[in-house]
Enzyme design. Structure first.
Site, PDB file in Angstrom:
ATOM      1  N   TYR A 164       0.857  -1.190   0.000  1.00  0.00           N
ATOM      2  CA  TYR A 164       0.000   0.000   0.000  1.00  0.00           C
ATOM      3  C   TYR A 164       0.887   1.231   0.000  1.00  0.00           C
ATOM      4  O   TYR A 164       1.861   1.297   0.758  1.00  0.00           O
ATOM      5  CB  TYR A 164      -0.905   0.000   1.235  1.00  0.00           C
ATOM      6  CG  TYR A 164      -1.752   1.244   1.395  1.00  0.00           C
ATOM      7  CD1 TYR A 164      -1.514   2.159   2.420  1.00  0.00           C
ATOM      8  CD2 TYR A 164      -2.797   1.519   0.513  1.00  0.00           C
ATOM      9  CE1 TYR A 164      -2.295   3.292   2.575  1.00  0.00           C
ATOM     10  CE2 TYR A 164      -3.591   2.660   0.657  1.00  0.00           C
ATOM     11  CZ  TYR A 164      -3.327   3.537   1.693  1.00  0.00           C
ATOM     12  OH  TYR A 164      -4.108   4.662   1.836  1.00  0.00           O
ATOM     13  N   ASP A 190       9.343   2.826  -0.921  1.00  0.00           N
ATOM     14  CA  ASP A 190       8.360   3.472  -0.064  1.00  0.00           C
ATOM     15  C   ASP A 190       8.718   3.105   1.382  1.00  0.00           C
ATOM     16  O   ASP A 190       8.361   2.039   1.861  1.00  0.00           O
ATOM     17  CB  ASP A 190       6.951   3.000  -0.415  1.00  0.00           C
ATOM     18  CG  ASP A 190       5.917   3.631   0.505  1.00  0.00           C
ATOM     19  OD1 ASP A 190       4.706   3.503   0.203  1.00  0.00           O
ATOM     20  OD2 ASP A 190       6.298   4.232   1.524  1.00  0.00           O
ATOM     21  N   LYS A 223       5.209   9.192   8.421  1.00  0.00           N
ATOM     22  CA  LYS A 223       5.047   8.679   9.785  1.00  0.00           C
ATOM     23  C   LYS A 223       6.071   9.258  10.759  1.00  0.00           C
ATOM     24  O   LYS A 223       5.984  10.417  11.140  1.00  0.00           O
ATOM     25  CB  LYS A 223       5.032   7.149   9.754  1.00  0.00           C
ATOM     26  CG  LYS A 223       3.826   6.602   8.944  1.00  0.00           C
ATOM     27  CD  LYS A 223       3.725   5.112   8.984  1.00  0.00           C
ATOM     28  CE  LYS A 223       2.732   4.581   7.974  1.00  0.00           C
ATOM     29  NZ  LYS A 223       1.346   4.687   8.404  1.00  0.00           N
TER      30      LYS A 223
HETATM   31  P1  KE4 Z   1      -0.450   8.422   4.453  1.00  0.00           P
HETATM   32  O1  KE4 Z   1      -0.999   9.099   3.218  1.00  0.00           O
HETATM   33  O2  KE4 Z   1      -1.528   7.635   5.199  1.00  0.00           O
HETATM   34  O3  KE4 Z   1       0.344   9.358   5.359  1.00  0.00           O
HETATM   35  O4  KE4 Z   1       0.658   7.348   4.003  1.00  0.00           O
HETATM   36  C1  KE4 Z   1       0.269   6.368   3.067  1.00  0.00           C
HETATM   37  C2  KE4 Z   1       1.230   5.203   3.169  1.00  0.00           C
HETATM   38  C3  KE4 Z   1       2.248   5.110   2.236  1.00  0.00           C
HETATM   39  N1  KE4 Z   1       3.142   4.100   2.283  1.00  0.00           N
HETATM   40  C4  KE4 Z   1       3.079   3.160   3.256  1.00  0.00           C
HETATM   41  C5  KE4 Z   1       4.087   2.041   3.270  1.00  0.00           C
HETATM   42  C6  KE4 Z   1       2.058   3.213   4.239  1.00  0.00           C
HETATM   43  O5  KE4 Z   1       2.006   2.253   5.196  1.00  0.00           O
HETATM   44  C7  KE4 Z   1       1.128   4.257   4.202  1.00  0.00           C
HETATM   45  C8  KE4 Z   1      -0.005   4.360   5.198  1.00  0.00           C
HETATM   46  N2  KE4 Z   1      -0.117   3.280   6.149  1.00  0.00           N
HETATM   47  C9  KE4 Z   1      -1.438   3.051   6.664  1.00  0.00           C
HETATM   48  C10 KE4 Z   1      -1.446   1.851   7.619  1.00  0.00           C
HETATM   49  N3  KE4 Z   1      -0.648   0.752   7.240  1.00  0.00           N
HETATM   50  C11 KE4 Z   1      -1.994   4.258   7.327  1.00  0.00           C
HETATM   51  C12 KE4 Z   1      -3.253   4.047   8.130  1.00  0.00           C
HETATM   52  C13 KE4 Z   1      -4.441   4.679   7.490  1.00  0.00           C
HETATM   53  O6  KE4 Z   1      -4.569   4.620   6.254  1.00  0.00           O
HETATM   54  O7  KE4 Z   1      -5.246   5.231   8.267  1.00  0.00           O
END
Ligand code: KE4
Length: 436
Positions: A151, A246, A274
């Site tokens: 993701y 990523d 994060k």
């Molecule tokens: P954000 O747009 O949520 O800040 O980041 C997206 C993203 C990009 N790359 C990786 C490897 C990620 O894990 C994420 C977002 N992770 C999720 C949970 N595994 C965020 C939780 C959510 O969507 O509320």
């Protein structure tokens, strides 16, 4: 829904969830928070302190979500809070450059081996979306390969899931994502170089980039098998494509320099999020000076943001990275995480429950399956209903896990050995209770 979820002690969250659901889709501002994969009422949080979350019904939880990864130092870390307060007192946003942005960019460059220059943005989604645009511009090519189960945020071109078989043209995994937006995204199987090669048999000359979570954390935790990351590097070198890591979840988590430092690999572009924002909305993408000089205003690749490099978020990121310079932090994280991992494995063995376990640093995952998990197909074979029962049993014991089998546990340096042991004891009880 367990009794506890309906019980009076969760009445506050239940009422809050009803009210929230009347004004926000699903009552949440990010889907996974709604407990859709596990059922029940999401706990509405009143505050966090160290390793503990407090919900609005006065219940306490040892927190292994950590806001999905950012809170490696625990909630309300004093130096982060102080930096945020001081920055806010000077103004919350200027829309003009500040020296704090230069400071944070420098800290990132000093820590992440492949980054020579960096652009701060507001979310991991924005970082990855921008990195993909940059790779397409630098190479003059269109195709992106991503991996099933990885993701990368919710940009259209990346909300794409594999169709039948290991390799197929990406098919949109959300309404609203057009076939055009997905057309240049190919989906391969994680840990399977052959699945990448077979897709590129006749299209390698149009490959702009391979995008990968160097440690997959969005199908549960799936580490790269030996040779996988090096193989992706070789394919990119051979085809003239760029390799995008990523590291939104893994950088500063598994090592100060992320997975690329841990495994000694060198991507062309790295995406961060994060932890780098200290729990505030800040993310970044970075690369060599040659590549980053293609980004506006120096280069032609347009990318912008009203709140990019926001002074309050930047202050949190600086405080976080500087606090992580404490040489004892990663040793403590390793010790606590190993203790937890060993305890959870033993708890499953003693309960006679078929599980597989994965850990890289302070990222862990318990898979409810009797088969090795190496990619999305094997992760998808997990018993998600059993995970849901385990999740609620742990929640009832005051242990806050991710409300999905396809997420990770995160340990923070705020946890104590006593809390780890309490978690293991709760797992032993929960696994026995939910084994059937
Ligand atoms: P954000 O747009 O949520 O800040 O980041 C997206 C993203 C990009 N790359 C990786 C490897 C990620 O894990 C994420 C977002 N992770 C999720 C949970 N595994 C965020 C939780 C959510 O969507 O509320």
């Amino acid at each position: 829904m367990t009794e506890a979820s309906r019980s009076p002690e969760n009445r506050g969250s239940a009422c809050a969830f009803e009210a929230a659901s009347r004004v926000m889709p699903g009552g949440v501002n990010s889907p996974v928070r709604a407990f859709g994969a596990v059922g029940g009422v999401p706990r509405f949080i009143e505050r966090g302190c160290g390793a503990i979350l407090h919900d609005i019904d006065g219940r306490e939880y040892i927190d292994y979500v950590g806001s999905w990864g950012p809170l490696i130092l625990g909630h309300a870390h004093p130096s982060v809070v102080k930096a945020v307060q001081q920055a806010a007192n000077r103004g919350t946003s200027f829309g003009a450059p500040t020296e704090a942005e230069t400071h944070l960019a420098t800290l990132i460059i000093e820590r992440v081996p492949s980054i020579e220059m960096v652009r701060l943005v507001n979310s991991g989604t924005e970082a990855v979306m921008s990195a993909v645009r940059l790779a397409r511009a630098v190479t003059g090519r269109s195709l992106i390969v991503k991996f099933d189960g990885c993701y990368h945020g919710h940009a259209d071109a990346l909300l794409v899931a594999a169709g039948s078989g290991a390799m197929t043209f990406g098919t949109p995994s959300s309404p609203g994502v057009t076939s055009g937006a997905a057309a240049d995204t190919l989906v391969a199987d994680y840990n399977d170089l052959a699945s990448v090669e077979s897709a590129l048999a006749d299209r390698g000359s149009d490959l702009a980039a391979i995008l990968v979570e160097p440690i997959a954390g969005n199908m549960g935790l799936v580490p790269p098998v030996a040779g996988f990351l090096a193989g992706l590097r070789e394919i990119c070198d051979r085809t003239g494509a760029l390799l995008i890591y990523d590291e939104v979840m893994t950088c500063f988590r598994v090592a100060p320099g992320g997975a690329q430092a841990l495994y000694g690999q060198k991507p062309d572009i790295t995406c961060l999020g994060k932890i780098v924002g200290g729990g505030l909305p800040l993310a970044a993408y970075g690369a060599s000076v040659r590549i980053m000089q293609q980004v506006s205003p120096v280069g032609p690749v347009y990318q912008a943001g009203t709140l990019s490099g926001n002074p309050v978020a930047t202050a949190a990121g600086i405080a976080m990275l500087e606090a992580l310079d404490d040489p004892t932090i990663y040793d403590r994280l390793e010790s606590l995480s190993a203790r937890l991992d060993e305890g959870l494995r033993e708890a499953a063995r003693s309960a006679g429950v078929a599980t597989r376990h994965a850990r890289v640093g302070s990222m862990l995952c318990t898979f409810f399956t009797d088969s090795e998990v190496t990619n999305f197909a094997t992760a998808s074979a997990c018993d998600t209903q059993q995970y849901a029962r385990y999740f609620h049993a742990m929640l009832d014991c005051g242990i806050y896990l991710a409300p999905s089998q396809f997420e990770c546990m995160f340990v923070s340096s705020a946890q104590t050995e006593e809390q780890i042991d309490r978690t293991v004891a709760a797992a032993r009880e929960a696994l026995t209770l939910t084994a059937c």
